[in-house]
Design an enzyme around this catalytic site. Sequence first.
Site, PDB file in Angstrom:
ATOM      1  N   GLY A 189      16.214 -43.580  64.368  1.00  7.74           N
ATOM      2  CA  GLY A 189      16.302 -44.980  64.788  1.00  7.74           C
ATOM      3  C   GLY A 189      15.953 -45.084  66.262  1.00  7.74           C
ATOM      4  O   GLY A 189      15.223 -44.249  66.809  1.00  7.74           O
ATOM      5  N   HIS A 451      -7.361 -61.848  83.779  1.00 11.59           N
ATOM      6  CA  HIS A 451      -8.224 -60.707  83.472  1.00 11.59           C
ATOM      7  C   HIS A 451      -8.306 -59.795  84.677  1.00 11.59           C
ATOM      8  O   HIS A 451      -8.475 -60.279  85.785  1.00 11.59           O
ATOM      9  CB  HIS A 451      -9.629 -61.202  83.112  1.00 11.59           C
TER      10      HIS A 451
HETATM   11  P1  NAI Z   1      19.780 -47.062  64.335  1.00 15.61           P
HETATM   12  O1  NAI Z   1      20.449 -47.934  63.377  1.00 15.61           O
HETATM   13  O2  NAI Z   1      18.692 -47.597  65.188  1.00 15.61           O
HETATM   14  O3  NAI Z   1      19.174 -45.797  63.580  1.00 15.61           O
HETATM   15  C1  NAI Z   1      19.967 -44.931  62.807  1.00 15.61           C
HETATM   16  C2  NAI Z   1      19.053 -44.120  61.911  1.00 15.61           C
HETATM   17  O4  NAI Z   1      19.822 -43.078  61.362  1.00 15.61           O
HETATM   18  C3  NAI Z   1      18.482 -44.932  60.758  1.00 15.61           C
HETATM   19  O5  NAI Z   1      17.093 -44.718  60.675  1.00 15.61           O
HETATM   20  C4  NAI Z   1      19.246 -44.400  59.549  1.00 15.61           C
HETATM   21  O6  NAI Z   1      18.502 -44.453  58.360  1.00 15.61           O
HETATM   22  C5  NAI Z   1      19.509 -42.965  59.979  1.00 15.61           C
HETATM   23  N1  NAI Z   1      20.647 -42.345  59.327  1.00 15.61           N
HETATM   24  C6  NAI Z   1      21.851 -42.901  59.040  1.00 15.61           C
HETATM   25  N2  NAI Z   1      22.661 -41.991  58.452  1.00 15.61           N
HETATM   26  C7  NAI Z   1      21.956 -40.824  58.385  1.00 15.61           C
HETATM   27  C8  NAI Z   1      22.242 -39.523  57.904  1.00 15.61           C
HETATM   28  N3  NAI Z   1      23.431 -39.220  57.374  1.00 15.61           N
HETATM   29  N4  NAI Z   1      21.276 -38.581  57.982  1.00 15.61           N
HETATM   30  C9  NAI Z   1      20.065 -38.857  58.533  1.00 15.61           C
HETATM   31  N5  NAI Z   1      19.742 -40.077  58.996  1.00 15.61           N
HETATM   32  C10 NAI Z   1      20.675 -41.041  58.938  1.00 15.61           C
HETATM   33  O7  NAI Z   1      20.961 -46.447  65.216  1.00 15.61           O
HETATM   34  P2  NAI Z   1      20.966 -45.636  66.586  1.00 15.61           P
HETATM   35  O8  NAI Z   1      19.641 -45.048  66.881  1.00 15.61           O
HETATM   36  O9  NAI Z   1      22.167 -44.788  66.529  1.00 15.61           O
HETATM   37  O10 NAI Z   1      21.210 -46.786  67.643  1.00 15.61           O
HETATM   38  C11 NAI Z   1      22.316 -47.667  67.483  1.00 15.61           C
HETATM   39  C12 NAI Z   1      21.980 -49.034  67.936  1.00 15.61           C
HETATM   40  O11 NAI Z   1      21.973 -49.079  69.362  1.00 15.61           O
HETATM   41  C13 NAI Z   1      20.588 -49.517  67.545  1.00 15.61           C
HETATM   42  O12 NAI Z   1      20.551 -49.991  66.230  1.00 15.61           O
HETATM   43  C14 NAI Z   1      20.390 -50.603  68.523  1.00 15.61           C
HETATM   44  O13 NAI Z   1      21.063 -51.742  68.076  1.00 15.61           O
HETATM   45  C15 NAI Z   1      21.062 -50.066  69.764  1.00 15.61           C
HETATM   46  N6  NAI Z   1      20.043 -49.479  70.639  1.00 15.61           N
HETATM   47  C16 NAI Z   1      19.063 -50.287  71.129  1.00 15.61           C
HETATM   48  C17 NAI Z   1      18.073 -49.778  71.927  1.00 15.61           C
HETATM   49  C18 NAI Z   1      16.997 -50.676  72.388  1.00 15.61           C
HETATM   50  O14 NAI Z   1      17.141 -51.877  72.249  1.00 15.61           O
HETATM   51  N7  NAI Z   1      15.915 -50.157  72.939  1.00 15.61           N
HETATM   52  C19 NAI Z   1      18.054 -48.381  72.323  1.00 15.61           C
HETATM   53  C20 NAI Z   1      19.105 -47.602  71.713  1.00 15.61           C
HETATM   54  C21 NAI Z   1      20.069 -48.170  70.935  1.00 15.61           C
END
Ligand code: NAI
Length: 472
Positions: A189, A451
Amino acid sequence: MNKQFDLVVIGAGPGGYIGAIRAAQLGFNVACIDEWKNGKGGPAPGGTCTNVGCIPSKALLQSSEHFEHAGHAFADHGIGLRDLSIDVKKMLARKDKVVSQNNDGILYLFKKNKVTFFHGRGSFVKAIEGGYEVAVGEETLTAKQVLVATGSNARALPGTPFDEVSVLSNDGALRIAEVPKKLGLIGSGVIGLEMGSVWRRLGAEVTVLEALPTFLGAVDEQIAKEAHKAFTRQGLKIELGVKVGEIKSGKKGVAVEYADAKGEAQTLVCDKLIVSIGRVPNTIGLNAEAVGLKLDERGAIVVDDDCRTNLPGVWAVGDVVRGPMLAHKAEEEGVAVAERMAGQHGHVNFNTVPWVIYTSPEIAWVGQTEQQLKATGRAYKAGTFPFLANGRARALGDTTGMVKFLADAVTDEILGVHIVGPQASELIAEAVVAMEFKASAEDIARICHAHPSLSEATKEAALAVDKRTLNF
Ligand code: NAI
Ligand code: FAD
């Protein structure tokens, strides 16, 4: 001693501190409580975002991008470098300084706006006539209204708690003391891709294990495919459709047993493992039960569209409630709640909340994806423009990716804009404005864009909706 306020805000992350400031601007007497401690035990307002999220991750993304450019891109410009090295300790110290500047900035803003700050854990004591009692340390605060903005915590894999030495949450991922030879990540993610990029650029061999069979399922498929190609080319190893099994961690590192997409047993051995599989709403220590504040089965505070909880005068915003876990979403909710408290019509348009993934190439989008439009049967037109055909991108030496417009087939109203490529995080703002004003693709196509600029790719993608690009 009881201290009386109009509003007590619990949590000084983006939802809480911005909500507190807006309420103070509107004439309320506001207290804001936050328990985050800096390295010296002092207050560190700003929440996850400032301390272990948005800000430090972007600081490290910047440092590591400079390093990668110096190592790979400078030579093309005729710039020669000898003995390129990375001082991780210094890089982390810079990141910490950026964080503390932001902490200090919030304390300054509280002073400027006359928000009274309390450092400690805020807990509900009880409901009283016309309000609530909230304890913080030895003090008891009373207020007519309470805004809960207690954020979220990293989700751990069952049976594998974070030790922040070998098995890291976002917190540990942002302070790895030396570049690991092999870095494993679970979850491809937003955090997985951003943190994976940081440490890959600095020299780690990075493998990401993702449970889902599709890469970045929430992103427009065409954009996700382009991003996947770019990340793979850079050397990020992303395995989709895996099932993670037992994880053993010891002094020598971590071994992750998993079944690959074909169901075959594999083991990933790495020096550090970052687990980034989503986040869970945080109400630890809030004593929600004392006042009967309703939570859902995920532990999120139940709110209506206006962020009202089941209790009169108690509101909740940000990661602790439904919706995307994004700092700017939390901020918008904080502002809207303060305005509603003042009898105004605060509003958050969830359809125009932009998403950005700060990798290289950056990924940014607003509105609906092509797969969502297909699923709902909405008739649409699509237009894309590659950065390869944009003069500024060529001059920058960064031509990966494209801008994509999706517009209603009949009215031409913009339904979604998706970007993968340089400065996507900045370019998306134009699309957000356009969608807020219910613009058509033609509106953007007719606007004069400077541009040479990357924003010309936005204009050209809008022109592409009507099949009349000028430079491609
Ligand atoms: P995420 O929800 O973006 O991604 C989690 C990923 O882990 C998903 O692809 C999911 O399918 C996978 N997953 C879940 N359980 C699993 C397992 N048991 N084994 C393997 N894969 C598994 O969550 P993440 O990256 O932890 O970030 C959390 C939140 O923090 C994001 O959803 C976002 O809301 C926020 N965030 C935002 C950022 C930005 O705006 N640039 C940067 C970092 C975080
Ligand atoms: P938080 O920021 O979590 O703040 C909650 C605060 O409340 C904390 O300071 C906590 O200590 C305090 N608190 C909790 N309980 C109590 C209590 N009982 N008493 C007193 N204080 C309490 N989002 C983006 O939009 N862009 C990004 O680039 C981005 N990058 C991210 C990178 C990472 C690595 C992570 C983990 C997240 C990132 N996010 C990003 C998500 C963003 O950080 C969150 O959406 C945002 O911080 C949520 O704000 P909030 O105010 O709801 O909660």
